[in-house]
Design a protein around this motif. Structure first.
Motif, mmCIF file in Angstrom:
data_model
loop_
_atom_site.group_PDB
_atom_site.id
_atom_site.type_symbol
_atom_site.label_atom_id
_atom_site.label_comp_id
_atom_site.label_asym_id
_atom_site.label_seq_id
_atom_site.Cartn_x
_atom_site.Cartn_y
_atom_site.Cartn_z
ATOM 1 N N ALA A 295 21.092 -20.949 83.437
ATOM 2 C CA ALA A 295 19.332 -19.491 83.976
ATOM 3 C C ALA A 295 18.088 -20.164 83.190
ATOM 4 O O ALA A 295 17.444 -19.444 83.350
ATOM 5 C CB ALA A 295 19.594 -18.535 83.489
ATOM 6 N N GLU A 296 18.324 -19.956 81.499
ATOM 7 C CA GLU A 296 17.194 -19.809 80.513
ATOM 8 C C GLU A 296 16.643 -21.103 79.631
ATOM 9 O O GLU A 296 16.969 -21.067 78.751
ATOM 10 C CB GLU A 296 16.665 -19.268 79.611
ATOM 11 N N PRO A 297 16.947 -22.775 79.915
ATOM 12 C CA PRO A 297 17.297 -24.263 79.709
ATOM 13 C C PRO A 297 16.238 -23.960 78.570
ATOM 14 O O PRO A 297 16.173 -24.694 77.235
ATOM 15 C CB PRO A 297 17.253 -24.439 80.302
ATOM 16 N N GLU A 298 15.293 -23.554 78.676
ATOM 17 C CA GLU A 298 14.357 -23.543 77.837
ATOM 18 C C GLU A 298 14.460 -23.398 76.399
ATOM 19 O O GLU A 298 13.719 -23.667 75.800
ATOM 20 C CB GLU A 298 12.533 -23.054 78.600
ATOM 21 N N LEU A 299 15.080 -21.895 75.942
ATOM 22 C CA LEU A 299 15.409 -21.410 74.782
ATOM 23 C C LEU A 299 16.659 -22.456 73.854
ATOM 24 O O LEU A 299 16.598 -23.166 72.589
ATOM 25 C CB LEU A 299 16.770 -20.805 75.284
ATOM 26 N N PHE A 300 17.413 -24.199 74.910
ATOM 27 C CA PHE A 300 18.069 -24.392 74.912
ATOM 28 C C PHE A 300 17.535 -26.059 74.810
ATOM 29 O O PHE A 300 18.173 -27.241 73.887
ATOM 30 C CB PHE A 300 19.290 -24.729 75.129
ATOM 31 N N VAL A 301 16.528 -27.034 74.814
ATOM 32 C CA VAL A 301 16.383 -28.162 75.819
ATOM 33 C C VAL A 301 14.874 -27.972 75.260
ATOM 34 O O VAL A 301 13.955 -28.045 75.958
ATOM 35 C CB VAL A 301 16.197 -27.965 76.978
ATOM 36 N N MET A 302 14.692 -28.499 73.757
ATOM 37 C CA MET A 302 13.348 -29.571 73.361
ATOM 38 C C MET A 302 12.595 -30.224 74.679
ATOM 39 O O MET A 302 12.830 -30.816 75.496
ATOM 40 C CB MET A 302 12.871 -30.172 72.543
ATOM 41 N N GLY A 303 11.344 -29.842 74.945
ATOM 42 C CA GLY A 303 10.076 -30.742 75.669
ATOM 43 C C GLY A 303 10.355 -29.923 76.827
ATOM 44 O O GLY A 303 9.583 -30.679 77.715
ATOM 45 N N LEU A 304 11.471 -28.793 77.053
ATOM 46 C CA LEU A 304 10.874 -29.073 77.984
ATOM 47 C C LEU A 304 9.680 -27.687 78.979
ATOM 48 O O LEU A 304 9.959 -26.923 77.898
ATOM 49 C CB LEU A 304 12.368 -27.596 79.116
ATOM 50 N N ASP A 305 9.390 -28.149 79.655
ATOM 51 C CA ASP A 305 7.797 -26.979 79.662
ATOM 52 C C ASP A 305 8.755 -25.529 80.342
ATOM 53 O O ASP A 305 8.291 -24.690 79.952
ATOM 54 C CB ASP A 305 7.438 -27.152 81.135
ATOM 55 N N ARG A 306 9.240 -25.644 81.918
ATOM 56 C CA ARG A 306 9.715 -24.701 82.816
ATOM 57 C C ARG A 306 11.286 -25.084 83.331
ATOM 58 O O ARG A 306 11.208 -26.334 84.145
ATOM 59 C CB ARG A 306 8.882 -24.323 83.757
ATOM 60 N N ALA A 307 11.794 -24.416 83.387
ATOM 61 C CA ALA A 307 13.065 -24.726 84.861
ATOM 62 C C ALA A 307 12.953 -23.613 86.078
ATOM 63 O O ALA A 307 12.286 -22.317 86.009
ATOM 64 C CB ALA A 307 14.296 -24.545 84.353
#
Length: 156
Positions: free
Chosen positions: A34-46
């Motif tokens: 649900a909130e991959p920005e907390l876990f995935v480096m380099g991810l701008d948004r989902a």
């Protein structure tokens, strides 16, 4: 290429590990979707563009690259990420499965299956080994983040 490994979450013989419940681990895996920005480096948004009873479809924005994936849930047991191959991404699946091999023991199994070859045309496997190492480090970071979130009470 196929790559599989385990990360120990709880070991009743190792008191140095902060204990997580299977439910906290599950909630952490759901939050990673649900909130991959907390876990995935380099991810701008989902963004979640579709929801079903046991899946979501997301668009992941990494700069100009957009990756579409489908995340399938087997409640309290596993999460499987399915990504089609594109020019920016090798495609494949990542399965994270919760395992309870004994009383008090809790493991998280990561299984990667990608379209990337395990060896290149010259027979060299160094690139695949670098990718495997990066996957392993990312998975350790995922568990570290779940532990942090559990410690703050966010995962129950």
């Amino acid at each position: 290429m196929r790559f599989e490994h385990l990360v120990e979450i709880n070991d009743p013989r190792n008191i140095q590990l902060d204990t997580l419940t299977p439910e906290q681990l599950w909630q952490g895996l759901v939050l990673r979707t649900a909130e991959p920005e907390l876990f995935v480096m380099g991810l701008d948004r989902a963004e979640i563009v579709e929801r079903g009873g046991d899946y979501v479809v997301r668009l992941l924005h990494f700069g100009k690259a957009i990756i579409r994936d489908r995340v399938v849930f087997v409640p309290r047991r596993q999460v499987r990420y399915e990504t089609a191959a594109t020019a920016e991404h090798a495609g494949g699946t990542l399965t994270m499965a919760i395992e309870t091999p004994g009383p008090g023991a809790l493991l998280l199994r990561f299984v990667y299956e990608t379209t990337m070859p395990a060896i290149d045309e010259s027979g060299d496997d160094r690139y695949a080994e670098i990718v495997k190492s990066a996957y392993h480090e990312a998975d350790i970071d995922t568990v570290r983040k779940i532990r942090e979130l559990a410690a703050t009470g966010r995962l129950g």
